[in-house]
Design a protein around this motif. Structure first.
Motif, short mmCIF file in Angstrom:
data_model
loop_
_atom_site.label_atom_id
_atom_site.label_comp_id
_atom_site.label_asym_id
_atom_site.label_seq_id
_atom_site.Cartn_x
_atom_site.Cartn_y
_atom_site.Cartn_z
N GLY A 21 0.82 -1.19 0.00
CA GLY A 21 0.00 0.00 0.00
C GLY A 21 0.86 1.25 0.00
O GLY A 21 2.05 1.20 0.38
N TRP A 23 -0.70 4.53 0.94
CA TRP A 23 -1.42 5.61 1.60
C TRP A 23 -0.44 6.39 2.49
O TRP A 23 0.22 5.81 3.35
N ASP A 51 -0.63 -0.74 -4.64
CA ASP A 51 -1.89 -0.01 -4.62
C ASP A 51 -1.66 1.46 -4.32
O ASP A 51 -0.92 1.82 -3.41
N SER A 143 -14.00 -0.02 -4.11
CA SER A 143 -13.40 0.05 -2.78
C SER A 143 -14.44 0.59 -1.81
O SER A 143 -15.26 1.44 -2.18
N GLN A 173 -11.94 -3.44 -2.37
CA GLN A 173 -10.90 -3.10 -1.40
C GLN A 173 -11.55 -2.46 -0.18
O GLN A 173 -12.23 -1.44 -0.29
N TYR A 201 -7.11 -3.27 3.12
CA TYR A 201 -6.18 -2.18 3.39
C TYR A 201 -6.03 -1.98 4.90
O TYR A 201 -6.88 -2.39 5.69
N LYS A 246 1.19 -0.92 4.17
CA LYS A 246 2.14 0.11 3.73
C LYS A 246 3.43 -0.03 4.55
O LYS A 246 3.38 -0.26 5.75
#
Length: 288
Positions: A21, A23, A51, A143, A173, A201, A246
């Protein structure tokens, strides 16, 4: 690494159960080099699904991904998301073009609607289909859609005789971790019955709450692992679920990659259920 089969699209592009991830990436120029290096290491370790989204860092995250995949595009499965405000038949192609430019690629492997939009869902699906026909995207998905939205979406791509009209949604997602199990009440069973992959996520939550949990730390000690690795392994225990944690430094990237080797025991799972009880009834879908 174990893979998950996505509906439609090229069969040879099955994706790893563990991706990356982004983000929070792309928000600081000072962090750019480290973020790129972390993603490139993750690719080398088999986490080849990356992503991102057009709203992350106001497009900055997509630029980080572009630098990370430079020279190795064919190794990477790129997922990005369109903001609901751009989900119309005129707005979506323009947003896709901007993302393609920031990512410096010819086509997005999986293009998601970031959350439900005020634009009629059938209009968004039509725009996705046009992008797919034009070769701008390989697959489309959503998502933060709960089971009610997924049923509405399902009715759009399936006719009354059970045949499929165009392509189908490739993934949903959603937020999923040991401390947020709402999808287990109905979305996850529905998705598994319908062979729709779930992309989880924030599988280790946000902040330190989960990582400081006594139960996860005790289980981590038994496995000579970290609490984050246990949290990721717990998400990956579910069939058809992809985790996209992430990690913006190389140590965390390596830790994440090793989580796929952890096999949680019945004792581990029972202790997690006691500390983080599964839903007993329908729960509203949570999102960050």
């Amino acid at each position: 690494m174990k893979t998950v089969e996505l509906p439609d699209g090229p069969a040879e592009r099955d994706v790893p159960v563990l991706g990356q991830g982004t983000w929070g990436m792309g928000e600081s120029k000072n962090a750019h080099a480290d973020e790129v290096a972390a993603l490139r290491l993750g690719i080398d370790l088999g986490m080849t699904l990356i992503d991102t989204a057009e709203i992350y860092g106001d497009g900055g995250s997509e630029k980080v991904v572009a630098d990370a995949i430079e020279g190795q595009r064919d190794r990477v499965f790129v997922v990005t998301k369109v903001s609901p405000r751009n989900a119309s038949r005129t707005g979506l192609p323009k947003a896709c073009e901007r993302s393609l430019k920031r990512l410096r690629i010819d086509a997005i492997d999986l293009y998601l609607l970031h959350w439900p939009s005020n634009t009629p869902l059938a209009e968004t699906v039509e725009a996705f289909e046009q992008l797919r026909s034009a070769g701008n995207i390989g697959r489309w998905g959503v998502s933060n859609f709960d089971v009610e939205e997924m049923k509405e979406l399902s009715a759009i791509w399936t006719d009354s005789s059970g045949g499929e009209l165009g392509s189908r949604c490739a993934a949903d997602q959603v937020l999923y971790h040991v401390g947020e199990r709402a999808i287990e009440s109905d979305l996850l069973p529905w998705s598994q019955r319908n062979k729709l992959p779930i992309m989880a996520y924030s599988p280790v939550g946000r902040g330190r709450r989960l990582l400081n949990n006594a139960t996860l730390n005790k289980i981590a000690e038994r496995h000579d692992a970290t609490p984050a690795q246990i949290a990721i392994a717990w998400v990956l225990r579910q069939p058809g679920v992809i985790a996209i944690p992430k990690a913006s430094n190389k140590t965390h990237v390596r830790d994440n990659a090793q989580s796929v080797e952890i096999r949680l025991t019945k004792q581990d799972l029972d202790e997690i259920d006691l500390a983080f009880p599964p839903p007993r009834s329908k729960q509203p879908l949570a999102m960050l």
